[in-house]
Design an enzyme around this catalytic site. Structure first.
Site, PDB file in Angstrom:
ATOM      1  N   SER A 276      -6.146 -50.964 -29.660  1.00  0.00           N
ATOM      2  CA  SER A 276      -7.337 -51.676 -29.191  1.00  0.00           C
ATOM      3  C   SER A 276      -7.928 -50.974 -27.976  1.00  0.00           C
ATOM      4  O   SER A 276      -7.195 -50.378 -27.171  1.00  0.00           O
ATOM      5  CB  SER A 276      -6.904 -53.091 -28.804  1.00  0.00           C
ATOM      6  OG  SER A 276      -7.912 -53.714 -28.069  1.00  0.00           O
TER       7      SER A 276
ATOM      8  N   TYR B 131      -1.678 -58.772 -23.619  1.00  0.00           N
ATOM      9  CA  TYR B 131      -2.052 -58.262 -24.950  1.00  0.00           C
ATOM     10  C   TYR B 131      -2.218 -56.737 -24.888  1.00  0.00           C
ATOM     11  O   TYR B 131      -1.658 -56.001 -25.705  1.00  0.00           O
ATOM     12  CB  TYR B 131      -3.349 -58.929 -25.419  1.00  0.00           C
ATOM     13  CG  TYR B 131      -3.948 -58.288 -26.644  1.00  0.00           C
ATOM     14  CD1 TYR B 131      -3.313 -58.355 -27.870  1.00  0.00           C
ATOM     15  CD2 TYR B 131      -5.170 -57.592 -26.563  1.00  0.00           C
ATOM     16  CE1 TYR B 131      -3.853 -57.747 -28.993  1.00  0.00           C
ATOM     17  CE2 TYR B 131      -5.724 -56.992 -27.681  1.00  0.00           C
ATOM     18  CZ  TYR B 131      -5.062 -57.075 -28.900  1.00  0.00           C
ATOM     19  OH  TYR B 131      -5.606 -56.465 -30.015  1.00  0.00           O
TER      20      TYR B 131
ATOM     21  N   LYS C  40      -0.049 -53.578 -26.714  1.00  0.00           N
ATOM     22  CA  LYS C  40      -0.613 -52.493 -27.539  1.00  0.00           C
ATOM     23  C   LYS C  40      -0.249 -51.130 -26.949  1.00  0.00           C
ATOM     24  O   LYS C  40       0.108 -50.200 -27.671  1.00  0.00           O
ATOM     25  CB  LYS C  40      -2.133 -52.640 -27.653  1.00  0.00           C
ATOM     26  CG  LYS C  40      -2.584 -53.807 -28.499  1.00  0.00           C
ATOM     27  CD  LYS C  40      -2.276 -53.577 -29.966  1.00  0.00           C
ATOM     28  CE  LYS C  40      -2.664 -54.755 -30.828  1.00  0.00           C
ATOM     29  NZ  LYS C  40      -2.165 -54.654 -32.213  1.00  0.00           N
TER      30      LYS C  40
HETATM   31  N1  LIG Z   1     -10.241 -58.425 -34.131  1.00  0.00           N
HETATM   32  C1  LIG Z   1     -10.297 -57.747 -33.000  1.00  0.00           C
HETATM   33  O1  LIG Z   1     -11.163 -57.993 -32.154  1.00  0.00           O
HETATM   34  C2  LIG Z   1      -9.308 -56.639 -32.710  1.00  0.00           C
HETATM   35  C3  LIG Z   1      -9.641 -55.652 -31.763  1.00  0.00           C
HETATM   36  C4  LIG Z   1      -8.724 -54.647 -31.505  1.00  0.00           C
HETATM   37  C5  LIG Z   1      -7.496 -54.627 -32.168  1.00  0.00           C
HETATM   38  N2  LIG Z   1      -7.196 -55.598 -33.067  1.00  0.00           N
HETATM   39  C6  LIG Z   1      -5.884 -55.574 -33.724  1.00  0.00           C
HETATM   40  O2  LIG Z   1      -6.064 -55.437 -35.129  1.00  0.00           O
HETATM   41  C7  LIG Z   1      -5.060 -56.146 -35.821  1.00  0.00           C
HETATM   42  C8  LIG Z   1      -5.712 -57.065 -36.846  1.00  0.00           C
HETATM   43  O3  LIG Z   1      -6.611 -57.933 -36.165  1.00  0.00           O
HETATM   44  P1  LIG Z   1      -7.402 -59.087 -36.922  1.00  0.00           P
HETATM   45  O4  LIG Z   1      -8.646 -59.334 -36.150  1.00  0.00           O
HETATM   46  O5  LIG Z   1      -7.497 -58.812 -38.362  1.00  0.00           O
HETATM   47  O6  LIG Z   1      -6.404 -60.295 -36.641  1.00  0.00           O
HETATM   48  P2  LIG Z   1      -5.970 -61.482 -37.581  1.00  0.00           P
HETATM   49  O7  LIG Z   1      -5.239 -62.453 -36.734  1.00  0.00           O
HETATM   50  O8  LIG Z   1      -7.113 -61.964 -38.392  1.00  0.00           O
HETATM   51  O9  LIG Z   1      -4.941 -60.757 -38.570  1.00  0.00           O
HETATM   52  C9  LIG Z   1      -3.593 -60.525 -38.248  1.00  0.00           C
HETATM   53  C10 LIG Z   1      -2.754 -60.902 -39.456  1.00  0.00           C
HETATM   54  O10 LIG Z   1      -1.381 -60.678 -39.128  1.00  0.00           O
HETATM   55  C11 LIG Z   1      -0.613 -61.784 -39.570  1.00  0.00           C
HETATM   56  N3  LIG Z   1       0.579 -61.852 -38.719  1.00  0.00           N
HETATM   57  C12 LIG Z   1       0.644 -62.180 -37.402  1.00  0.00           C
HETATM   58  N4  LIG Z   1       1.920 -62.130 -36.966  1.00  0.00           N
HETATM   59  C13 LIG Z   1       2.670 -61.758 -38.035  1.00  0.00           C
HETATM   60  C14 LIG Z   1       4.051 -61.530 -38.216  1.00  0.00           C
HETATM   61  N5  LIG Z   1       4.927 -61.711 -37.216  1.00  0.00           N
HETATM   62  N6  LIG Z   1       4.487 -61.139 -39.441  1.00  0.00           N
HETATM   63  C15 LIG Z   1       3.624 -60.990 -40.472  1.00  0.00           C
HETATM   64  N7  LIG Z   1       2.296 -61.193 -40.342  1.00  0.00           N
HETATM   65  C16 LIG Z   1       1.828 -61.569 -39.150  1.00  0.00           C
HETATM   66  C17 LIG Z   1      -1.538 -62.986 -39.425  1.00  0.00           C
HETATM   67  O11 LIG Z   1      -1.165 -64.069 -40.252  1.00  0.00           O
HETATM   68  C18 LIG Z   1      -2.875 -62.387 -39.831  1.00  0.00           C
HETATM   69  O12 LIG Z   1      -3.095 -62.508 -41.224  1.00  0.00           O
HETATM   70  C19 LIG Z   1      -4.225 -56.873 -34.774  1.00  0.00           C
HETATM   71  O13 LIG Z   1      -3.057 -56.111 -34.528  1.00  0.00           O
HETATM   72  C20 LIG Z   1      -5.125 -56.879 -33.551  1.00  0.00           C
HETATM   73  O14 LIG Z   1      -4.388 -56.880 -32.357  1.00  0.00           O
HETATM   74  C21 LIG Z   1      -8.074 -56.591 -33.366  1.00  0.00           C
END
Ligand SMILES: NC(=O)c1ccc[n+]([C@@H]2O[C@H](COP(=O)([O-])OP(=O)(O)OC[C@H]3O[C@@H](n4cnc5c(N)ncnc54)[C@H](O)[C@@H]3O)[C@@H](O)[C@H]2O)c1
Length: 347
Positions: A133, A157, A161
């Site tokens: 991120s 957070y 990361k």
């Molecule tokens: N959306 C954003 O703004 C953003 C920005 C930068 C980085 N990210 C990173 O990208 C990744 C995906 O983000 P997103 O927006 O799709 O989030 P999201 O919460 O929609 O998706 C994450 C998925 O991981 C699953 N999950 C969580 N913990 C788990 C575990 N212990 N075991 C198995 N599954 C698990 C959740 O059920 C969910 O389906 C994350 O790692 C997040 O930190 C997101």
């Protein structure tokens, strides 16, 4: 075409990436514990890619922290095909929650990633695309932000990361054969153009865009804009919004690169390189949905920055990838999703 494991594939970015990877002909096992994702999202992914794509999608409910769930996922592919690469989305992402509950954030994001990497090592799978991120940059000293900028996160957070990024660098240095991409996302928004899948946060959204879409559809009364006195053109914060389909395609390109070029450790910003203020996004969304969005300016949030915009040139050089979709398309697709699914995936 490769057999892939997608952790967190039922979530926002994961579900869109599943569509792109299935359309590219890959076979997927999705491992998700549904803590912030929905089985319905994966059913819709299957309908979007048609019967041939759906046959190449296999789903395992389980937790990345649990070695036996990982074992099941690695062996879930039909005909026992070995997993050639992992795309690792599973994790927790709410900055505010991470401040209140750092133990859980370190457990899921760092402990979960460690447990996944140990399982990959056991299975002899050493190709990984990791969701990092822009949060790892903290308060940027220079904008646009290049990958060479200091990693200096300012909340749990971001620390989680950055810790996984460091673990991945240590792993790549420890043993030949690892091929790792650390992708630093800026602000992923929008939805699949069909309106069938999109962002469905549980509880109060942490980010601007789902807040706007929920106000537009009548689920919330007003958008709070955090700060009208930032040193920007209109006083509101400026961010780099990236359409989730552009981001999904960036994962396809990174995976392709790792599988064919064999880079050991790649670190790339995935952003558009364009900054938009909160008021600009609000105006653009009002045009897309044809209604006005009530908003109020409130105090700045501690830890926010005035301007966060990516320098995405390295991703373009290395992957030949860059964003294709405008803010207007982001708003139109985000509205198509929210209008068709006012309560998200819930009936
Ligand atoms: N959306 C954003 O703004 C953003 C920005 C930068 C980085 N990210 C990173 O990208 C990744 C995906 O983000 P997103 O927006 O799709 O989030 P999201 O919460 O929609 O998706 C994450 C998925 O991981 C699953 N999950 C969580 N913990 C788990 C575990 N212990 N075991 C198995 N599954 C698990 C959740 O059920 C969910 O389906 C994350 O790692 C997040 O930190 C997101």
């Amino acid at each position: 075409m490769a057999q892939l494991l997608i952790t967190g594939g039922a979530g926002f970015i994961g579900s869109h990436t599943c569509v792109v990877l299935l359309e590219a002909g890959h076979s997927l096992v999705v491992l998700d514990n549904y803590s912030n994702g929905s089985p319905e999202a994966l059913q819709r992914v299957a309908s979007l890619v048609g019967p041939d794509g759906a046959r190449r999608l296999c789903v395992v409910e389980g937790d990345i922290r649990n070695p036996s769930d990982l074992e099941r996922a690695f062996h879930a592919a039909p005909a026992g095909a070995p997993v050639e690469a992992v795309v690792h989305f599973a994790g927790l992402k709410a900055v505010g929650d991470s401040v209140n509950d750092p133990l859980t954030y370190w457990d899921v994001n760092v402990g979960g990633s460690r447990s996944l990497l140990a399982a990959m090592q056991r299975q002899g799978c050493r190709t990984l695309v990791f969701s990092s991120s822009a949060t790892v940059y903290g308060f940027p000293t220079q904008v646009p932000i290049a990958e060479t900028a200091p990693v200096h996160p300012i909340n749990p957070y971001g620390h989680s990361k950055a810790a996984v990024e460091q673990l991945l660098a240590d792993l790549a240095a420890s043993e030949a054969g690892w091929r790792i991409a650390r992708l630093r996302y800026f602000n992923p928004v929008g939805a699949h153009p069909s309106g069938a899948i999109g962002e469905d946060p549980l509880g109060t959204p942490n980010n601007l865009f789902p807040f706007i879409t929920q106000v537009a559809v009548g689920r919330r009364p007003v958008v709070s804009v955090f700060g009208g006195d930032w040193p920007t053109q209109d006083g509101t914060g400026v961010r780099d919004y990236i359409h989730v389909m552009d981001l999904a395609e960036g994962h396809g390109a990174a995976l392709e690169h790792l599988l064919t070029q064999g880079d050991t450790l790649l670190t790339l910003n995935l952003g558009s390189g364009q900054g938009h203020s909160v008021l600009e996004v609000l105006r653009c969304f009002e045009t897309a949905c044809g209604r006005s969005i009530p908003h109020q300016i409130v105090a700045q949030r501690p830890g926010d920055t005035a301007i966060t915009v990516a320098d995405p040139s390295r991703a373009q050089q290395v992957l030949g990838w860059r964003t294709q979709r405008s803010l207007r398309q982001i708003c139109e697709d985000g509205w198509a999703w929210q209008r068709a699914n006012p309560q998200g995936y819930r009936p």
